[in-house]
Design a protein around this motif. Structure first.
Motif: not given
Length: 206
Positions: A202, A193, A198-200, A91
């Motif tokens: 995170s 990113g 909302s990051g992958k 994230g």
């Protein structure tokens, strides 16, 4: 404000180029050769990082690695891989995210916990200081730090001195930025990113 102006002086200006990866940008910068050499030559580390894109890398400078060269030299491949993965979070976490939140606890790819905090006019990661913020490109963001993060250096956000801001990273959408200043209220990722909320992958540490 004075503390934000101070951080602006510490953060080098990096113009994000969407077609360049964060690895390429770090290589072009010139201060992260030891880190990049370790990442690319330690089995499994680079693959793990790219598999988790977008990521946030807290990248020790060559000087930071030089300060503990004897410690690094004594690590076997497995231990070195763990240390390197402890500098990477799935994230995207921007400088603005940390300044807004005051303190966040993150879980690195190695499983180690990191405390990223804005305190005393600077952003810290465990016992290190961020000296170059928001090197942003394809794959996420890199923040240059002045010390290698080692086991046993994590303390919880609740242990910060009274008066420091605490809290989680607020929900913010993906943002573009042409600057890298720690003080930027408009900074963010020019790659794929998103902000920490909302990051992958995170996560907040336990």
């Amino acid at each position: 404000m004075k503390f934000l102006a101070t951080l602006s002086l510490l953060a080098a200006t990096v113009t994000p180029v969407a077609s360049q990866s964060i690895i390429d940008l770090a290589a072009a910068d010139g201060k992260y050769g030891t880190l990049l050499n370790a990442v690319t030559n330690t089995p499994g580390v680079l693959d793990t990082i790219t598999a988790n894109f977008p990521v946030t890398i807290f990248g020790p400078t060559d000087t930071a690695f030089g300060d503990i060269s004897e410690v690094v030299a004594g690590l076997d491949e497995s231990a070195l891989a763990t240390v390197l993965a402890s500098h990477v979070v799935a994230g995207v976490v921007t400088a603005e995210d940390v300044i807004d939140a005051g303190c966040v606890e993150l879980r690195s790819l190695s499983g180690a916990q990191l405390r990223v905090a804005f305190e005393n006019g600077r952003v810290t990661v465990n016992e290190s200081n961020v000296i170059q913020a928001d090197i942003t490109g394809e794959g996420g963001v890199i923040h240059g730090i002045n010390k290698v993060i080692l086991p046993g250096t994590f303390t919880a956000c609740g242990d910060l001195a009274k008066g420091s801001k605490k809290g989680g990273v607020g929900s913010k959408g993906s943002k573009k930025s042409s600057g890298s200043s720690m003080s930027s209220g408009k900074g963010g990722s020019s790659g794929k990113g998103s902000s920490m909320s909302s990051g992958k992958g995170s996560r907040r540490g336990a």
